[in-house]
Design an enzyme around this catalytic site. Sequence first.
Site, short mmCIF file in Angstrom:
data_model
loop_
_atom_site.label_atom_id
_atom_site.label_comp_id
_atom_site.label_asym_id
_atom_site.label_seq_id
_atom_site.Cartn_x
_atom_site.Cartn_y
_atom_site.Cartn_z
N MET A 30 0.82 -1.17 -0.08
CA MET A 30 0.10 -0.03 -0.11
C MET A 30 0.91 1.31 0.07
SD MET A 30 -3.35 -1.03 2.14
CE MET A 30 -2.93 -0.93 3.72
N TYR A 32 4.20 3.93 0.85
CA TYR A 32 5.07 4.34 1.91
C TYR A 32 5.95 3.34 2.40
CZ TYR A 32 5.93 7.70 5.42
OH TYR A 32 6.68 8.82 6.17
N HIS A 37 9.37 -3.71 3.02
CA HIS A 37 9.11 -3.62 1.73
C HIS A 37 10.08 -3.85 0.71
CE1 HIS A 37 5.56 -1.18 3.17
NE2 HIS A 37 4.97 -2.11 2.88
N GLN A 61 -10.53 -2.88 2.48
CA GLN A 61 -9.80 -3.58 3.73
C GLN A 61 -9.76 -2.72 4.67
OE1 GLN A 61 -6.01 -4.28 1.63
NE2 GLN A 61 -5.09 -3.96 3.59
N GLY A 147 5.37 -10.24 3.68
CA GLY A 147 5.67 -10.33 4.81
C GLY A 147 5.24 -10.88 5.86
N LYS A 149 5.20 -10.00 9.04
CA LYS A 149 4.63 -9.42 9.94
C LYS A 149 3.18 -9.61 10.07
CE LYS A 149 4.27 -5.00 10.15
NZ LYS A 149 2.77 -4.49 10.54
N ASP A 150 2.54 -9.64 8.86
CA ASP A 150 0.91 -9.72 8.68
C ASP A 150 0.83 -11.30 8.65
OD1 ASP A 150 0.05 -6.99 8.50
OD2 ASP A 150 1.55 -7.02 6.86
N MET A 184 8.97 -3.04 11.56
CA MET A 184 8.93 -2.19 10.74
C MET A 184 7.44 -1.88 10.07
SD MET A 184 12.13 -0.85 9.14
CE MET A 184 13.64 -1.12 9.79
N SER A 186 4.35 0.92 8.23
CA SER A 186 4.31 1.96 7.54
C SER A 186 3.44 2.94 8.71
CB SER A 186 3.30 2.15 6.50
OG SER A 186 3.86 1.40 5.27
O1 PAF Z 1 -0.19 -5.91 3.43
C1 PAF Z 1 -0.56 -4.88 2.70
O2 PAF Z 1 -0.03 -4.04 2.58
C2 PAF Z 1 -2.26 -5.30 2.11
O3 PAF Z 1 -2.71 -5.82 3.01
C3 PAF Z 1 -1.93 -5.73 0.76
C4 PAF Z 1 -1.45 -7.14 0.90
C5 PAF Z 1 -1.15 -4.92 -0.31
C6 PAF Z 1 -3.44 -5.45 0.09
O4 PAF Z 1 -3.90 -4.30 -0.08
#
Ligand code: PAF
Length: 294
Positions: A30, A32, A37, A61, A147, A149-150, A184, A186
């Site tokens: 997304m 930034y 990233h 989302q 990543g 982290k998620d 890390m 955003s």
């Molecule tokens: O992890 C993110 O930044 C967002 O959830 C993604 C995977 C780009 C979907 O919008």
Amino acid sequence: MEIIKSAKQMQEISLSLRKLNDTVGFVPTMGYLHKGHVSLIENAKKDCSKVILSIFVNPTQFGDGEDYEKYPKDFDRDKKLAMAAGADYIFTPLVEEIYPAGFKASVKVRELDSVMCGSFRPGHFEGVCTVVAKFFNITLPHRAYFGLKDYQQYLIIKKMVADLNFPLRIVGCPIIREDDGVAMSSRNKYLSESERKNAVILVESIKLAASLIKNGFTNLEHIRDTVLEKFYSTPFVSKVEYFDFRDSETLEGISSINKHDFKGSGSDLLIACAVRIGSTRLIDNMIFDVSAII
Ligand code: PAF
């Protein structure tokens, strides 16, 4: 590096890359961009001959009252970082391109999406899956990089890819941390200097829980109580949404540690949390091989 706004043009480029036998790596973001990233792009560049980065703040989302409107943006900086890390294309469509009038489709991965972040952000993972499925169809990657982290997002996307037969491989990449251990993100930009200092409580609490397990404590409810006390005695912690112990594959909750439950199961122990520092929601997690820590 080329900047592409049109979905049709992006899909045509991906089709021709595939015809030329390029391996296409895809990194959805997304924007930034931070070092996390950048490491995704670098990993993609190691494995693939062409890398597509998407920058799209996906409205579906975000829930009511979340930070969609104020999500940080700096496209010029993102461009420089993406190019230095090896991206070949940035796909950055407008919202109307991705969700034209009358858009009705959605993708949902049941059960995995109803715990942890899913129970505090209803509809969030459906928004993520829908946009990621769309982006997979537009960028046609061989591999896509997420990543850890998620972690819940990574697991849900892997399940979506398996269940819907997307012909691509999901690659999970390690969490990149600041010097003090803070993951890390955003969203760290929203923190004041004092909030940022205290944000280290997330990683420290996970490590504390793991060290208690290592020292023989098996009742995870008691460990959670100890950790919650630590959180709520830390300045700027306004809410602990969850501090969970879960099976790293199924996300089933775990209430006590039994080495034998993990032995040979292929699963590890996920310790994950979502915490508000001031008004900023941060998440973090670590995965432990239980047979190695007890
Ligand atoms: O992890 C993110 O930044 C967002 O959830 C993604 C995977 C780009 C979907 O919008």
